[in-house]
Motif scaffolding. Structure first.
Motif, PDB file in Angstrom:
ATOM      1  N   ILE A  32       1.043  -1.208  -0.304  1.00 45.75           N
ATOM      2  CA  ILE A  32      -0.114  -0.220  -0.105  1.00 45.75           C
ATOM      3  C   ILE A  32       1.189   1.012   0.428  1.00 45.75           C
ATOM      4  N   GLY A  33       0.276   2.554  -0.388  1.00 49.75           N
ATOM      5  CA  GLY A  33       1.399   3.727  -0.779  1.00 49.75           C
ATOM      6  C   GLY A  33       2.090   3.394  -2.116  1.00 49.75           C
ATOM      7  N   ASP A  34       3.632   3.266  -1.697  1.00 48.79           N
ATOM      8  CA  ASP A  34       4.305   3.502  -2.473  1.00 48.79           C
ATOM      9  C   ASP A  34       5.726   2.221  -2.532  1.00 48.79           C
ATOM     10  N   PRO A  35       5.613   2.146  -3.399  1.00 41.84           N
ATOM     11  CA  PRO A  35       6.456   0.334  -2.874  1.00 41.84           C
ATOM     12  C   PRO A  35       7.587   0.262  -2.329  1.00 41.84           C
ATOM     13  N   THR A  36       8.224   1.831  -2.680  1.00 38.70           N
ATOM     14  CA  THR A  36       9.136   2.039  -2.474  1.00 38.70           C
ATOM     15  C   THR A  36       9.484   2.705  -0.781  1.00 38.70           C
ATOM     16  N   GLY A  37       8.769   3.384  -0.314  1.00 36.11           N
ATOM     17  CA  GLY A  37       8.798   3.602   0.538  1.00 36.11           C
ATOM     18  C   GLY A  37       8.058   5.182   0.485  1.00 36.11           C
ATOM     19  N   ARG A  38       8.376   5.461  -0.446  1.00 34.23           N
ATOM     20  CA  ARG A  38       8.208   7.107  -0.806  1.00 34.23           C
ATOM     21  C   ARG A  38       7.144   7.355  -0.369  1.00 34.23           C
ATOM     22  N   ILE A  39       6.990   8.573   0.266  1.00 33.09           N
ATOM     23  CA  ILE A  39       5.713   9.455   1.118  1.00 33.09           C
ATOM     24  C   ILE A  39       4.404   9.680  -0.184  1.00 33.09           C
ATOM     25  N   THR A  40       3.654   9.541   0.130  1.00 34.86           N
ATOM     26  CA  THR A  40       2.516   9.165  -1.154  1.00 34.86           C
ATOM     27  C   THR A  40       2.019  10.989  -1.513  1.00 34.86           C
ATOM     28  N   PRO A  41       0.924  11.301  -2.493  1.00 34.38           N
ATOM     29  CA  PRO A  41       0.436  12.375  -2.040  1.00 34.38           C
ATOM     30  C   PRO A  41      -0.349  12.784  -1.051  1.00 34.38           C
ATOM     31  N   GLN A  42      -1.486  11.851  -0.651  1.00 32.36           N
ATOM     32  CA  GLN A  42      -1.812  11.562   0.762  1.00 32.36           C
ATOM     33  C   GLN A  42      -1.292  11.678   2.182  1.00 32.36           C
ATOM     34  N   GLY A  43       0.344  11.458   1.996  1.00 39.62           N
ATOM     35  CA  GLY A  43       1.051  11.243   2.872  1.00 39.62           C
ATOM     36  C   GLY A  43       1.296  12.587   3.544  1.00 39.62           C
ATOM     37  N   ALA A  44       1.504  13.636   2.217  1.00 39.17           N
ATOM     38  CA  ALA A  44       2.086  14.862   2.353  1.00 39.17           C
ATOM     39  C   ALA A  44       0.173  15.684   2.443  1.00 39.17           C
ATOM     40  N   ALA A  45      -0.324  15.581   1.923  1.00 41.21           N
ATOM     41  CA  ALA A  45      -1.130  16.840   2.687  1.00 41.21           C
ATOM     42  C   ALA A  45      -2.177  16.202   4.058  1.00 41.21           C
ATOM     43  N   GLN A  46      -1.499  14.805   4.068  1.00 46.81           N
ATOM     44  CA  GLN A  46      -1.758  14.736   5.896  1.00 46.81           C
ATOM     45  C   GLN A  46      -0.256  15.535   7.012  1.00 46.81           C
ATOM     46  N   VAL A  47       0.412  15.306   6.317  1.00 50.54           N
ATOM     47  CA  VAL A  47       1.560  16.666   7.132  1.00 50.54           C
ATOM     48  C   VAL A  47       1.061  17.994   7.395  1.00 50.54           C
ATOM     49  N   VAL A  48       0.802  18.677   5.867  1.00 53.21           N
ATOM     50  CA  VAL A  48       0.825  19.378   5.626  1.00 53.21           C
ATOM     51  C   VAL A  48      -0.353  20.318   6.720  1.00 53.21           C
ATOM     52  N   GLU A  49      -2.286  18.919   6.612  1.00 51.95           N
ATOM     53  CA  GLU A  49      -2.729  19.323   7.262  1.00 51.95           C
ATOM     54  C   GLU A  49      -3.119  19.660   8.837  1.00 51.95           C
ATOM     55  N   ARG A  50      -1.825  18.304   9.493  1.00 52.21           N
ATOM     56  CA  ARG A  50      -1.208  18.215  10.816  1.00 52.21           C
ATOM     57  C   ARG A  50      -0.351  19.503  11.124  1.00 52.21           C
ATOM     58  N   ALA A  51       0.166  19.967  10.772  1.00 54.83           N
ATOM     59  CA  ALA A  51       1.275  21.059  10.635  1.00 54.83           C
ATOM     60  C   ALA A  51       0.475  22.487  10.981  1.00 54.83           C
ATOM     61  N   GLY A  52      -0.675  22.421   9.772  1.00 56.89           N
ATOM     62  CA  GLY A  52      -0.996  23.807  10.013  1.00 56.89           C
ATOM     63  C   GLY A  52      -2.345  23.879  11.297  1.00 56.89           C
TER      64      GLY A  52
END
Length: 117
Positions: A32-52
């Motif tokens: 699930i997510g990116d098989p290489t361990g790369r952060i997904t767009p959804q993961g980046a969105a969660q980081v921004v939402e939480r930080a804000g």
């Protein structure tokens, strides 16, 4: 990354709540997510939402805020609109790109400023 002894792979990787670079995640044997361990767009969105939210910043924060911030900062740095658009994935001459620019200093950005009028 050096502490995790990773010298190659994605620059933006998932990191768990303990600060460890997370391995690829699987559910029912399927990645699930990116098989290489790369952060997904959804993961980046969660980081921004939480930080804000954690910073109690006014307004609505989303992953899309990164696109708006990039476009606005690049314009303020006097970069060419075509270069900004190409870097952000907009088509040349895109009218949509213009909607991403936010007013930050309406006096300094006023076209009459500095004209002597």
């Amino acid at each position: 990354m050096a502490a995790a002894e990773r010298t190659e792979g994605p620059h933006c990787s998932c990191v768990d709540r303990h600060g460890r670079v997370a391995p690829p995640i699987f559910r029912h044997g399927r990645p699930i997510g990116d098989p290489t361990g790369r952060i997904t767009p959804q993961g980046a969105a969660q980081v921004v939402e939480r930080a804000g939210g954690n910073a109690e910043l006014p307004g609505f924060w989303s992953g899309h805020s990164l696109r708006c911030g990039f476009a606005t900062a690049a314009r303020q740095a006097s970069h060419d609109l075509i270069a900004i658009g190409r870097h952000g994935g907009w088509k040349d001459g895109s009218k949509v790109l213009l909607g991403y620019f936010e007013d930050t200093d309406t006096w300094e950005e006023n076209p009459l400023h500095g004209t002597g009028l």
